[in-house]
Design an enzyme around this catalytic site. Sequence first.
Site, PDB file in Angstrom:
ATOM      1  CG  HIS A   1       6.984 -42.259 -14.509  1.00 40.53           C
ATOM      2  ND1 HIS A   1       5.991 -43.211 -14.132  1.00 40.53           N
ATOM      3  CD2 HIS A   1       6.619 -41.294 -14.183  1.00 40.53           C
ATOM      4  CE1 HIS A   1       4.900 -42.660 -13.371  1.00 40.53           C
ATOM      5  NE2 HIS A   1       5.453 -41.382 -13.641  1.00 40.53           N
TER       6      HIS A   1
ATOM      7  CE  LYS B   1       7.764 -42.489  -9.527  1.00 41.52           C
ATOM      8  NZ  LYS B   1       6.783 -42.688 -10.867  1.00 41.52           N
TER       9      LYS B   1
ATOM     10  CG  ASP C   1      24.881 -51.625   1.963  1.00 35.94           C
ATOM     11  OD1 ASP C   1      25.497 -50.779   1.330  1.00 35.94           O
ATOM     12  OD2 ASP C   1      24.775 -51.460   3.188  1.00 35.94           O
TER      13      ASP C   1
ATOM     14  CG  HIS D   1       1.050 -41.097  -7.810  1.00 37.12           C
ATOM     15  ND1 HIS D   1       2.274 -41.418  -7.619  1.00 37.12           N
ATOM     16  CD2 HIS D   1       0.998 -40.343  -8.753  1.00 37.12           C
ATOM     17  CE1 HIS D   1       3.013 -41.137  -8.538  1.00 37.12           C
ATOM     18  NE2 HIS D   1       2.146 -40.377  -9.230  1.00 37.12           N
TER      19      HIS D   1
ATOM     20  CE  LYS E   1       2.405 -44.141 -10.041  1.00 39.12           C
ATOM     21  NZ  LYS E   1       1.597 -43.523 -10.935  1.00 39.12           N
TER      22      LYS E   1
ATOM     23  CG  ASP F   1      -8.653 -64.888 -10.893  1.00 41.10           C
ATOM     24  OD1 ASP F   1      -9.784 -64.172 -11.000  1.00 41.10           O
ATOM     25  OD2 ASP F   1      -8.386 -65.615 -11.670  1.00 41.10           O
TER      26      ASP F   1
END
Length: 475
Positions: free
Chosen positions: A214, A216, A221, A393, A395, A400
């Site tokens: 999952h 990404k 370079d 979507h 995440k 604090d």
Amino acid sequence: MPNDLMVIALFLYSVVVIITLVSEERDPSTTLAWILVLLLLPVAGIALYVLFGRDQRKLVARDSRRREATMLVGRVMEPMRERHAADPALFEGDALFAGVSRTITRLNRTVPLPCSDLEIFTSGEEKFARLIADIESAQDYIHLQYFIWGCDELTGRVCRLLAKRARDGVEVRVLYDWVGSALRGKRQLKELVAAGAQVRPDRADWGKLNYRNHRKIAVIDGRIAYTGGMNMAQEYADGGARFESWRDTHVRFTGPIVSDVHALFCSRWYRVAQENLFRERYFPDPEAPVTGEWVWAQLAFAGPESEWQTLRHTFHIAIAHASRAVRVQTPYFVPDQSIGDVLAVQALSGVDVHLMMAGVHDKRLPWWAAFSYLDELVLAGARILQYQRGFMHAKTLTVDGRLASVGTTNFDIRSFALHDELQVFFYDEKVAARLDAIFDEDVRDCESITQETLDDIGPLVRFRNASARLLSRAL
């Protein structure tokens, strides 16, 4: 007599099922869920278990290529970490930073490294425009890894550019998840291969259908990296045909932390393509920050093959050390017991716990299951928000107003235990303040889930939600 034989056969089948599952020593709720599935569906249940239920950690315990990849990562990254790692004394006396950093180091062997030129994207249009510009400027290689690689207007543009860069002599490698991209056309990727790029499906194994990659990742370079929630498809830029918009969070950065992210890509590439990229050329020593500013950042990662559920444990440690505020953004909220408990306990103690999740769903099962977890949090004093303007979507986590995290991990059991995931943790108040400001902007597009909201849910819908919760333990 036939009936007696049937009873005996079912009894023996039940005994074998129970002994087999109990012997796996997994989470009790997962074990009980699978026992229920296998006893209620004797034939279909076996097929489901073979495809979705087997414990991946035990299946790969003897995988020599995995051990080789781990050794290669250590060989190339240890010198980099020794040259650029933060002084451990920097976090002394800071329970939050020290607790999170030590946990990740102990479980992943990564350390806090300088992160430069950090950019935070909240829309796909911004992220993809920046990525395309970096692809156009690449000098040596372009490495891309996505759970979903679509076949649409956006991917067509990207593939044409990648094909041009491949013909220019730039090395192009693309890794996509086999199941995540199964329903997407492959014509554009085939044309990309014809232009000289290397393209591979990851986890293309029917026996491991439930375990997905999952992550990404984009690395240019060895000096620029991207990660976050956005896959490579048109809907991540504009919401596509299903959603009014797509609200996500992605980051771009430079600096030594890029090497840790790149090592994750190279490790999977070694496993899938049998090509060793762990050479100096692919891990250049980072240049000084372009902007003159840097922050300490640390990569955390986990997957079904990991010895520990690093991301779950790290989230738990971070939330447990909160003294003022915890803010979570996740499309799906299907936590295991420990994460649900620590959020509730912190809310009970007076910590300002805010959870923002999708209000417009793309998958019914996790969305239904989420409601079965909300009563306890609301009762404890947490504020639950559902994003309404398109699909949420992102995440992200902030604690604090000091610690921030962006990555690919949903707050759900699948992400913690069944998927290859990653998060970058930023030990910096400015980064946390930026994410908190984004959270506050998103609140305007949310509806609150209150006790009255939950009380209005009818018994049939509650049963549906509870059933979805039970199934989530099996899958």
